[in-house]
Design a protein around this motif. Sequence first.
Motif, PDB file in Angstrom:
ATOM      1  N   UNK A 179     -29.769  -9.686  -4.587  1.00 52.63           N
ATOM      2  CA  UNK A 179     -29.129 -10.218  -3.390  1.00 52.63           C
ATOM      3  C   UNK A 179     -28.841  -9.111  -2.404  1.00 52.63           C
ATOM      4  N   UNK A 180     -27.720  -9.241  -1.729  1.00 53.98           N
ATOM      5  CA  UNK A 180     -27.355  -8.332  -0.640  1.00 53.98           C
ATOM      6  C   UNK A 180     -26.028  -7.667  -0.976  1.00 53.98           C
ATOM      7  N   UNK A 181     -25.934  -6.388  -0.689  1.00 54.91           N
ATOM      8  CA  UNK A 181     -24.659  -5.710  -0.905  1.00 54.91           C
ATOM      9  C   UNK A 181     -23.566  -6.386  -0.078  1.00 54.91           C
ATOM     10  N   UNK A 182     -22.428  -6.643  -0.690  1.00 53.83           N
ATOM     11  CA  UNK A 182     -21.326  -7.248   0.053  1.00 53.83           C
ATOM     12  C   UNK A 182     -20.962  -6.353   1.233  1.00 53.83           C
ATOM     13  N   UNK A 183     -21.059  -5.049   1.009  1.00 51.60           N
ATOM     14  CA  UNK A 183     -20.727  -4.109   2.080  1.00 51.60           C
ATOM     15  C   UNK A 183     -21.614  -4.297   3.302  1.00 51.60           C
ATOM     16  N   UNK A 184     -22.879  -4.614   3.077  1.00 49.37           N
ATOM     17  CA  UNK A 184     -23.781  -4.838   4.208  1.00 49.37           C
ATOM     18  C   UNK A 184     -23.375  -6.088   4.983  1.00 49.37           C
ATOM     19  N   UNK A 185     -22.970  -7.117   4.267  1.00 53.96           N
ATOM     20  CA  UNK A 185     -22.534  -8.347   4.942  1.00 53.96           C
ATOM     21  C   UNK A 185     -21.256  -8.085   5.731  1.00 53.96           C
ATOM     22  N   UNK A 186     -20.346  -7.338   5.112  1.00 53.36           N
ATOM     23  CA  UNK A 186     -19.096  -7.040   5.807  1.00 53.36           C
ATOM     24  C   UNK A 186     -19.354  -6.161   7.032  1.00 53.36           C
ATOM     25  N   UNK A 187     -20.296  -5.247   6.907  1.00 51.81           N
ATOM     26  CA  UNK A 187     -20.643  -4.397   8.053  1.00 51.81           C
ATOM     27  C   UNK A 187     -21.195  -5.244   9.195  1.00 51.81           C
ATOM     28  N   UNK A 188     -21.988  -6.212   8.822  1.00 46.91           N
ATOM     29  CA  UNK A 188     -22.557  -7.093   9.854  1.00 46.91           C
ATOM     30  C   UNK A 188     -21.462  -7.870  10.572  1.00 46.91           C
ATOM     31  N   UNK A 189     -20.383  -8.159   9.853  1.00 45.44           N
ATOM     32  CA  UNK A 189     -19.261  -8.872  10.465  1.00 45.44           C
ATOM     33  C   UNK A 189     -18.320  -7.923  11.193  1.00 45.44           C
ATOM     34  N   UNK A 190     -18.606  -6.639  11.127  1.00 46.17           N
ATOM     35  CA  UNK A 190     -17.793  -5.684  11.862  1.00 46.17           C
ATOM     36  C   UNK A 190     -16.527  -5.260  11.137  1.00 46.17           C
ATOM     37  N   UNK A 191     -16.521  -5.337   9.801  1.00 42.94           N
ATOM     38  CA  UNK A 191     -15.361  -4.847   9.042  1.00 42.94           C
ATOM     39  C   UNK A 191     -15.303  -3.321   9.139  1.00 42.94           C
ATOM     40  N   UNK A 192     -14.128  -2.765   8.915  1.00 36.85           N
ATOM     41  CA  UNK A 192     -13.934  -1.318   9.039  1.00 36.85           C
ATOM     42  C   UNK A 192     -14.469  -0.625   7.796  1.00 36.85           C
ATOM     43  N   UNK A 193     -15.661  -0.074   7.921  1.00 40.19           N
ATOM     44  CA  UNK A 193     -16.304   0.562   6.774  1.00 40.19           C
ATOM     45  C   UNK A 193     -16.779   1.956   7.187  1.00 40.19           C
TER      46      UNK A 193
END
Lengths: 387, 179
Positions: free
Chosen positions: B81-95
Amino acid sequence: MRRTIAAVVAAAAYVAAIVSGTARPAAESAFTWNLPRGFPAPRVPAGNAMTPEKVDLGRHLFYDARLSANRQQSCASCHEQARAFTDGRERAVGSTGEVHPRNSMSLVNVGYAGVLTWGNPSLTRLEDQALVPMFGDHPIELGLARPGTALLERLREDARYRAMFAAAFPAEAAPFTIDNVTRALASFERSIISARSPYDRYHTDRVQDAISPAARRGEILFFSQPFSCFRCHHGFMMAGATDFEGRQPRAEGGVEFHNTGLYNLAGALSYPPPNTGVYEITQKAEDVGRFKAPTLRNISVTGPYMHDGSIATLDGVLDHYAAGGRTIADGPHRGIGHDNPNKSRTVRGFTLTPGQRADFIAFLNALTDEELLRDPRFSNPWTAPGR
Amino acid sequence: MKIPERRRRLGRAAGTVGALLLATALHASQQTPSTAPATDTTLSVAGDVARPLTLTPAELKAMPRTTVTIVDQGRDVKYTGVLVGDVLARAGASLGREMSGPALSTYVLASAKDGYQVVFSLAELDPAFTTNDIIIADTVDGQPLFDYQGPLRLVAPHDKRGARSVRMLQRLDVVRLRK
């Protein structure tokens, strides 16, 4: 002295037979498991490697009424193949008519059972468990007298057993021992591995239409939070306390036993004696009513249900869990199981629509392995064609 | 799910090239944020993020893929699947570089269709901060997830128990405790 001489003569004859090539050498042959896809290798205790000869001997012993003192019962009397190796009774009945406190447990895939009985955390080896029905007197099951000499004499009289014991234990000059009887029985029981239910075809083989849409909906319910059946009936066995080769112990240790609120009697013991669960072993109050979660494989043919067979149907079992514990209004067992102080936090109750109930039942029925129920590998060898 | 065993597929590019590709992908995603309506098969990301979004299965499939292997009852099982971090980055979370201060006390609530919920700290989902390889899986051993698992399952391969590997995943809510 006479026995010693006999043993020496037997050993000499055995050695002579090996030298002449008429007996097998003292090496054990390999057993092929033919495991279902997705099943790990069963754990086999040291000192009792699986061999085809031991399995064959164990199968004959399992179905032989000579294993009971009065020749009335065999292991198969309480573990019938057609019922997935249960007996259809609420509680088992021994060879002398004594009623066992517990419902007979299925032996299908029993080699994966981390614990073997409803409520004894320490009984984990089939070799040890076999001694309980053989020699136990509380209750009497097969009713054999210790140390089992009479049984061994009885078996030794049969030429077929003389050949089978020699083949199963080729390194032993005197293979007729109770230990070897239990080793063979355990080997046969471990060989009863099967996973050919419609659900297995759906889940493992990915045959989408192997189970009905209702069963598929039931599977989702089974694994969903409001019902949480999977919390106790989990893994490929759909059971608690599953073991296999290489399995690491759970971090928190121990085996899961659960009080499901089946009873809530007034007084110190909320479950009716002698069926008080793990408490019988530990004498700890918190263990009253805690029993093993049995496998749900073949559940449609293994009723009645629960540790004492006190629920006749799967619908009744669903009622019990939907209520978060059974209420018994009258009689000596009256009480509100929902309020049992030891009840598992998982058993909280739920609302079940008629459609969901039907889906649950469809899912549970899809777990029945019809081929197993008539598989000739596990059937009575004494009545097999050609015997 | 026991004894996670990291055998991440090396299809995912590492180093400078990978970072550039990811930056390009994220840039593209920022220009075309997903606005798909939430359904039983979509994943919503909401809360304290710059760009709340809803991803369809097809959109998830188009993102960089990661495979993790867990040992389940004695056998290896591969989830992809997809790294959760990549999905969160796409949503603009602070990473990444923003993973400091309030971001370190931010958590992510993962919710399933059946009401099950678990929590991760945002930091443990940030590939730049840890190597947890926590993914949102849509296939198991190359096949779609079963109905009771999917269509999406969060898989935390380094957890010793499977309780946070949320089946039937539907929603991620990012909650910043310190504003």
